[in-house]
Scaffold this motif. Structure first.
Motif, short mmCIF file in Angstrom:
data_model
loop_
_atom_site.label_atom_id
_atom_site.label_comp_id
_atom_site.label_asym_id
_atom_site.label_seq_id
_atom_site.Cartn_x
_atom_site.Cartn_y
_atom_site.Cartn_z
N ASN A 117 0.83 -1.21 0.00
CA ASN A 117 0.00 0.00 0.00
C ASN A 117 0.86 1.26 0.00
O ASN A 117 0.53 2.26 0.63
N GLY A 118 1.98 1.22 -0.69
CA GLY A 118 2.86 2.38 -0.81
C GLY A 118 3.74 2.64 0.39
O GLY A 118 4.48 3.62 0.40
N LYS A 119 3.69 1.81 1.41
CA LYS A 119 4.50 2.02 2.62
C LYS A 119 5.60 0.96 2.69
O LYS A 119 5.37 -0.20 2.42
N LEU A 120 6.78 1.42 3.08
CA LEU A 120 7.91 0.51 3.25
C LEU A 120 7.70 -0.33 4.49
O LEU A 120 7.56 0.18 5.60
N LEU A 121 7.63 -1.64 4.30
CA LEU A 121 7.45 -2.56 5.42
C LEU A 121 8.77 -3.08 5.96
O LEU A 121 8.95 -3.20 7.16
N LYS A 122 9.69 -3.39 5.04
CA LYS A 122 10.96 -3.98 5.48
C LYS A 122 12.05 -3.66 4.47
O LYS A 122 11.81 -3.62 3.27
N LYS A 123 13.24 -3.47 4.98
CA LYS A 123 14.42 -3.24 4.15
C LYS A 123 15.45 -4.29 4.51
O LYS A 123 15.79 -4.46 5.69
N LEU A 124 15.92 -5.01 3.50
CA LEU A 124 16.97 -6.01 3.71
C LEU A 124 18.25 -5.51 3.06
O LEU A 124 18.27 -5.27 1.85
N LYS A 125 19.27 -5.37 3.84
CA LYS A 125 20.59 -5.03 3.29
C LYS A 125 21.29 -6.37 3.08
O LYS A 125 21.68 -7.02 4.03
#
Length: 147
Positions: free
Chosen positions: A81-89
């Protein structure tokens, strides 16, 4: 930074991709990154199972516009829904990436194998075409006899 400011900081290409009801997964990699060479095929293999349930993009950092959340490669961003849920580096192991996909997209049913039909439709159609009711058969016989 609020979500509206973060959204405006994105390039128009990313804003357009995020305007969807489906989950969006962005993978950022580089051709010159040794970690990306091993992570790319793993991400592609796992992403193939979820391609009908989410919009999945593999982006080259040298060819795509800069994303404010990407500081290194490989990076995976999960949006809903256009929102960042998780970022994996980095992507971690294959199992942890699979778990992240399942958590953010949902479990996917295994593909069903195509079963062989239990009947022969061609034979059945041919047989039904040749069958005649008594009145129809009588008319056809009378046509042959008289002409």
């Amino acid at each position: 930074m609020s979500s509206t400011n973060a959204r405006k900081a994105l390039a128009p290409v990313y804003r357009k991709a995020l305007k969807t009801w489906r989950p969006v997964i962005l993978y950022f990699g580089s051709q010159h990154c040794p970690a990306c060479e091993t992570a790319g095929p793993i991400f592609r293999q796992i992403g193939e199972r979820y391609r009908h349930h989410a919009n999945i993009y593999m982006l080259n950092t040298s060819e795509s516009p800069r994303h404010p959340d990407v500081t290194g490669t490989p990076t995976v961003l999960f949006y809903k829904n256009g929102k960042l849920l998780k970022k994996l580096k980095g992507i971690g192991t294959e199992q942890t990436l699979q778990e992240d996909f399942a958590r953010h997209i949902g479990k996917v049913k295994p593909t069903t194998t195509k079963r062989k039909p239990a009947h022969d439709l061609a034979w059945l159609r041919q047989t039904l075409r040749m069958l005649r009711t008594v009145p129809r058969a009588t008319r056809q016989l009378n046509r042959r006899v008289c002409c």
